[in-house]
Structure formats: C-alpha cells, structure tokens
Design an enzyme around this catalytic site. Structure first.
Site, PDB file in Angstrom:
ATOM      1  N   CYS A  26      55.119  28.190  40.698  1.00 54.79           N
ATOM      2  CA  CYS A  26      56.195  29.090  41.143  1.00 54.79           C
ATOM      3  C   CYS A  26      56.883  28.616  42.419  1.00 54.79           C
ATOM      4  O   CYS A  26      57.959  29.100  42.754  1.00 54.79           O
ATOM      5  CB  CYS A  26      55.649  30.498  41.366  1.00 54.79           C
TER       6      CYS A  26
HETATM    7  N1  COA Z   1      49.946  48.478  29.066  1.00 55.31           N
HETATM    8  C1  COA Z   1      49.101  49.484  29.350  1.00 55.31           C
HETATM    9  N2  COA Z   1      48.001  49.332  30.122  1.00 55.31           N
HETATM   10  C2  COA Z   1      47.749  48.101  30.603  1.00 55.31           C
HETATM   11  C3  COA Z   1      48.585  47.009  30.336  1.00 55.31           C
HETATM   12  C4  COA Z   1      49.720  47.234  29.521  1.00 55.31           C
HETATM   13  N3  COA Z   1      50.556  46.239  29.227  1.00 55.31           N
HETATM   14  N4  COA Z   1      48.094  45.928  30.959  1.00 55.31           N
HETATM   15  C5  COA Z   1      46.972  46.310  31.589  1.00 55.31           C
HETATM   16  N5  COA Z   1      46.747  47.626  31.369  1.00 55.31           N
HETATM   17  C6  COA Z   1      45.633  48.433  31.870  1.00 55.31           C
HETATM   18  C7  COA Z   1      44.440  47.570  32.233  1.00 55.31           C
HETATM   19  O1  COA Z   1      43.632  47.339  31.097  1.00 55.31           O
HETATM   20  C8  COA Z   1      43.754  48.399  33.270  1.00 55.31           C
HETATM   21  O2  COA Z   1      42.999  49.406  32.649  1.00 55.31           O
HETATM   22  P1  COA Z   1      41.567  49.888  33.277  1.00 55.31           P
HETATM   23  O3  COA Z   1      41.913  50.449  34.614  1.00 55.31           O
HETATM   24  O4  COA Z   1      41.101  50.877  32.275  1.00 55.31           O
HETATM   25  O5  COA Z   1      40.741  48.638  33.356  1.00 55.31           O
HETATM   26  C9  COA Z   1      44.899  49.068  34.003  1.00 55.31           C
HETATM   27  O6  COA Z   1      46.010  49.052  33.102  1.00 55.31           O
HETATM   28  C10 COA Z   1      45.273  48.366  35.288  1.00 55.31           C
HETATM   29  O7  COA Z   1      45.409  46.937  35.021  1.00 55.31           O
HETATM   30  P2  COA Z   1      45.553  45.875  36.152  1.00 55.31           P
HETATM   31  O8  COA Z   1      45.613  44.509  35.536  1.00 55.31           O
HETATM   32  O9  COA Z   1      44.527  46.107  37.209  1.00 55.31           O
HETATM   33  O10 COA Z   1      47.011  46.254  36.687  1.00 55.31           O
HETATM   34  P3  COA Z   1      47.720  45.933  38.041  1.00 55.31           P
HETATM   35  O11 COA Z   1      48.142  47.195  38.635  1.00 55.31           O
HETATM   36  O12 COA Z   1      46.942  44.965  38.873  1.00 55.31           O
HETATM   37  O13 COA Z   1      49.056  45.186  37.547  1.00 55.31           O
HETATM   38  C11 COA Z   1      49.934  42.938  37.442  1.00 55.31           C
HETATM   39  C12 COA Z   1      48.983  43.960  36.852  1.00 55.31           C
HETATM   40  C13 COA Z   1      49.734  41.616  36.750  1.00 55.31           C
HETATM   41  C14 COA Z   1      51.361  43.417  37.239  1.00 55.31           C
HETATM   42  C15 COA Z   1      49.675  42.802  38.963  1.00 55.31           C
HETATM   43  O14 COA Z   1      48.283  42.595  39.195  1.00 55.31           O
HETATM   44  C16 COA Z   1      50.427  41.673  39.611  1.00 55.31           C
HETATM   45  O15 COA Z   1      51.633  41.620  39.591  1.00 55.31           O
HETATM   46  N6  COA Z   1      49.712  40.754  40.275  1.00 55.31           N
HETATM   47  C17 COA Z   1      50.297  39.616  40.948  1.00 55.31           C
HETATM   48  C18 COA Z   1      50.854  38.729  39.918  1.00 55.31           C
HETATM   49  C19 COA Z   1      51.510  37.498  40.471  1.00 55.31           C
HETATM   50  O16 COA Z   1      52.217  37.486  41.440  1.00 55.31           O
HETATM   51  N7  COA Z   1      51.268  36.428  39.798  1.00 55.31           N
HETATM   52  C20 COA Z   1      51.905  35.237  40.063  1.00 55.31           C
HETATM   53  C21 COA Z   1      52.343  34.727  38.751  1.00 55.31           C
HETATM   54  S1  COA Z   1      53.229  33.302  38.950  1.00 55.31           S
END
Ligand code: COA
Length: 375
Positions: A156
């Site tokens: 990125c």
């Molecule tokens: N729809 C519904 N529920 C979902 C889902 C979806 N698409 N994806 C995940 N969930 C659920 C998970 O299973 C989890 O359930 P649980 O609490 O029962 O275990 C819950 O929602 C929370 O998931 P989580 O992965 O902890 O969500 P989050 O709030 O951390 O958001 C991201 C996920 C990826 C958006 C976030 O962590 C993020 O943006 N992180 C940084 C990413 C980044 O900058 N990456 C760089 C890439 S280049």
C-alpha cells in the site's frame, strides 16, 4: 540540487461498479450454496457453516459503500467468486499497462507535458501481473517516453515510496521528469469468498508527474520533503510468488487461502495507527511544519475510522470538513493508489503557500509521507 514538484496527477477509474448490496447478495448466495453442499458435515460439527455478510457491517466497519472493478461478472457469480480477466497474448499491452497509460496521459495533460519529455517511469504497485519484463518498461514504450523505467512493490505504500525515489533522482539531477504510476488490480488478489475481507478492495490506476520546478509549466506543488519507514510484520501477507510451483507436487495447484491477500485486521488497526501518527508528526516537526500549518491530509484509504483517528491525532483536533478528504466510500481500498486519488481529486482548491501531507501505510509494515506546498 533541483527542487522537485508535482505538476500533474491522473486517475483511471474502471467503468464497472459493485455496490455493497450486489456484493452481499452474491456472497450470501455463495455461502448458502456451500452450506447446502456441506450440510452433513455441518450437522456433524465437522465443518463450520459460512455466515452471511451484511451491508450494515461493511459500512460501519469500513465506511466503504461501493468499489470499482475491472470485471464484476466473475466476482458476483457465486460459482466463480473472482474476476475473470482475459489472458492477453505477449503481443498485446498488458492490462496494467492499459490502465497505467490512461492515468499517465491524464497526468501529462494536466501538466501540459509531452510523454517524450519523461525520462523515468516507476510502476509502483502492490501486485504485478508478471515477473518481467517490467510493466513500467511496457508503459514507457506505450507512452513514447525516454530514459528508463522499473517496477517496485511496497504494497500500500508503493506510490509514496515511488515518489520519494523519483523526487530524490530529480533533486540529484539524474532525471528531469518522472511518472510514478500505480495500476492496482486489487480484485485479483482479494479472496472474495472470505467474509472478513471480501468488501475491502477495488481497482484503479493513478499517476503522478514529477519534474524540476523550473520546468513546470502550470500550477504545481513543491515537494518539501519525503520520508519512508518500514517495520516487518506478518499481519498483512500474500504468499503467492514464483516459488509456488517448486513447492507443490501436483499439476493442478491446490486452492490455498494464503495465496491471496490475508490480514489480521484488528492487529493492523491497533499496531499501524501509532506508527503512522508518530511518523507524520516526526516528519513535519523535523522540517519546521506545525500541525496547525497543515491545510490538508491526503491519507491512505483503507478504513474510515482509521483516517478519522489519524486526522485527529495529527491535527490535535477533529478535522473540519474537507481537511482530510476520504474517497474510500466510492473506491474502497485501492492499495497504493488511495492517497493519490484523494490528492488528485481534492487539491485544486488549495491556495499558494498552503501545505499538506500525502501519507500511505500498509503491508510491510510500511509508511510513506510526502509533504507538499502549493506554489
Ligand atoms: N458481515 C458481517 N459480519 C462480519 C463480516 C461481514 N462481512 N466480516 C466480519 N464479520 C463479523 C466477524 O466475524 C466478527 O464477529 P464476532 O465478533 O462474532 O467474532 C465481527 O463481525 C467483527 O469482525 P472484525 O474482523 O473484528 O471487524 P473489525 O471491526 O475489526 O473490522 C476491518 C474489520 C478489516 C474492516 C478492520 O479491522 C480494518 O479495517 N482493519 C485495518 C485494515 C487495514 O488497514 N488493512 C490494510 C490493508 S492494505
């Protein structure tokens, strides 16, 4: 020493959009199909059922509402779940070249500059469609540019690291004019069958034209300073690479999850934010720019809450409307291109003397910041 400036940017936006509603519908159809196929194993407790995705979750967790892609038909087909991009012959321009050339032409037009005057092209992207010849060299030929060209990959942070490399070469006099181009086909390295990340990415290409200040014909931004930082982490990883065939014994390679984008999103969130805020604040402090002097932050576009946090931490207050523009609601995460899309779309209104920071961050970990001032 020459003063490097940014005199043009260009954005190629694919003509196909996938809304969250379309994405969730396709994912849930895939989940239902897999759960029906595995009904016995699920009933016996041997296989976990795949949960449904939801539009509400996607918007609240990321701020993303839609994404542009090079092929939506494959992604939205529950029997395929990935883009189906036609394999081109060696005599045709590659798909990254096609996207990159479009963005480069827009950047050149903005700077009123001819491709033949460009003597460096860096194709900086998080995934490249082949090992060699370099995509950058194919772009150089397609544009009719001179000098030399090469590919680089810092995930990125590829665009800001590429800008630092080009700016340093302009400063030292080894090149006069450079295009840093970022064709990102993120849809091809995203696992669309993984609910935790299937909503994250989109496709785009951006280009940034850098030249010596005395050569710039129109409005431009002086590059005051650039800074890059890396710190190893496995929390964002993609194992696909040329060693794969030497490791696998079967002719048909098995479908391995680690050959696409993988992340521990929560850890990334927690670990990257302090690194990035410290990096930006340290960078501007070292060059005598105060947070109050910053008129705009063009941040990496991965997650709205991350950007809200960073804006507040860097400025020391909640950013006002327009101070920290997001484009991720429309484009999703476009890897290295995100901060350049934001810069390209939200910089024309700045006044001479206004200062801002372009900053990207991601796998590696890596952070790149470019401090610019409207001339
Ligand atoms: N729809 C519904 N529920 C979902 C889902 C979806 N698409 N994806 C995940 N969930 C659920 C998970 O299973 C989890 O359930 P649980 O609490 O029962 O275990 C819950 O929602 C929370 O998931 P989580 O992965 O902890 O969500 P989050 O709030 O951390 O958001 C991201 C996920 C990826 C958006 C976030 O962590 C993020 O943006 N992180 C940084 C990413 C980044 O900058 N990456 C760089 C890439 S280049």
């Amino acid at each position: 020493m020459f003063q490097p400036v940014i005199s043009g940017t260009g954005v190629f936006t694919p003509d196909q959009i996938i809304t969250n509603a379309e994405l969730v519908k396709a994912f849930n159809a895939y989940a239902d199909k897999m759960n029906a196929q595995n009904a016995d194993a699920i009933a016996a407790g041997e296989v976990e059922p795949i949960g449904h995705s939801s539009e509400e979750f996607i918007v609240s967790a990321s701020g993303i509402q839609q994404r542009y892609v090079m092929d939506k038909s494959g992604v939205l087909d529950p029997d395929i779940m990935h883009p189906t991009l036609r394999e081109r012959s060696d005599d045709e321009p590659g798909i990254m070249t096609e996207m990159g050339v479009d963005a480069c032409k827009k950047a050149l037009a903005k700077a009123e500059c001819d491709a033949s005057d460009v003597d460096l092209i860096i194709c900086a992207a998080s995934n490249l469609e082949r090992a060699y010849p370099a995509v950058a060299i194919e772009i150089q030929q397609a544009l009719g540019a001179g000098g030399f060209a090469f590919d680089m990959n810092v995930a990125c942070s590829s665009a800001t690291f590429g800008i630092q490399a080009a700016a340093d070469m302009i400063r030292s006099g080894s090149v006069k004019r450079a295009l840093v181009v970022n064709p990102e086909i993120c849809s091809a390295h995203l696992e669309w069958r993984d609910r935790d990340c299937h909503f994250i990415f989109g496709d785009v290409a951006t280009a940034t034209l850098l030249e010596r200040k005395e050569d710039a014909k129109g409005e431009h931004f002086d590059i005051l300073s650039t800074r890059c930082l890396t710190q190893f982490s496995n929390n964002i990883r993609n194992n696909n690479g040329f060693l794969r065939r030497t490791r696998e014994t079967t002719e048909a390679l098995p479908d391995r999850r680690d050959m696409q984008f993988m992340q521990n999103g929560r850890k990334v969130f927690k670990e990257v934010l302090p690194i990035v805020s410290k990096h930006i604040l340290g960078h501007i402090d070292d060059i005598g720019v105060k947070p109050d002097d910053l008129k705009r932050l063009w941040l990496h576009q991965a997650n709205k809450s991350m950007n809200d946090f960073l804006g507040k931490k860097v400025l020391g207050r909640t950013p006002e409307d327009g101070e920290q523009p997001n484009i991720l609601q429309d484009y999703a995460n476009t890897s290295s291109a995100g901060s350049i899309i934001a810069f390209s779309k939200y910089s024309d209104d700045l006044e001479p003397g206004d200062t801002g920071v372009i900053c990207s961050f991601g796998a590696g970990y890596s952070v790149g910041s470019v401090v610019v001032r409207r001339a």
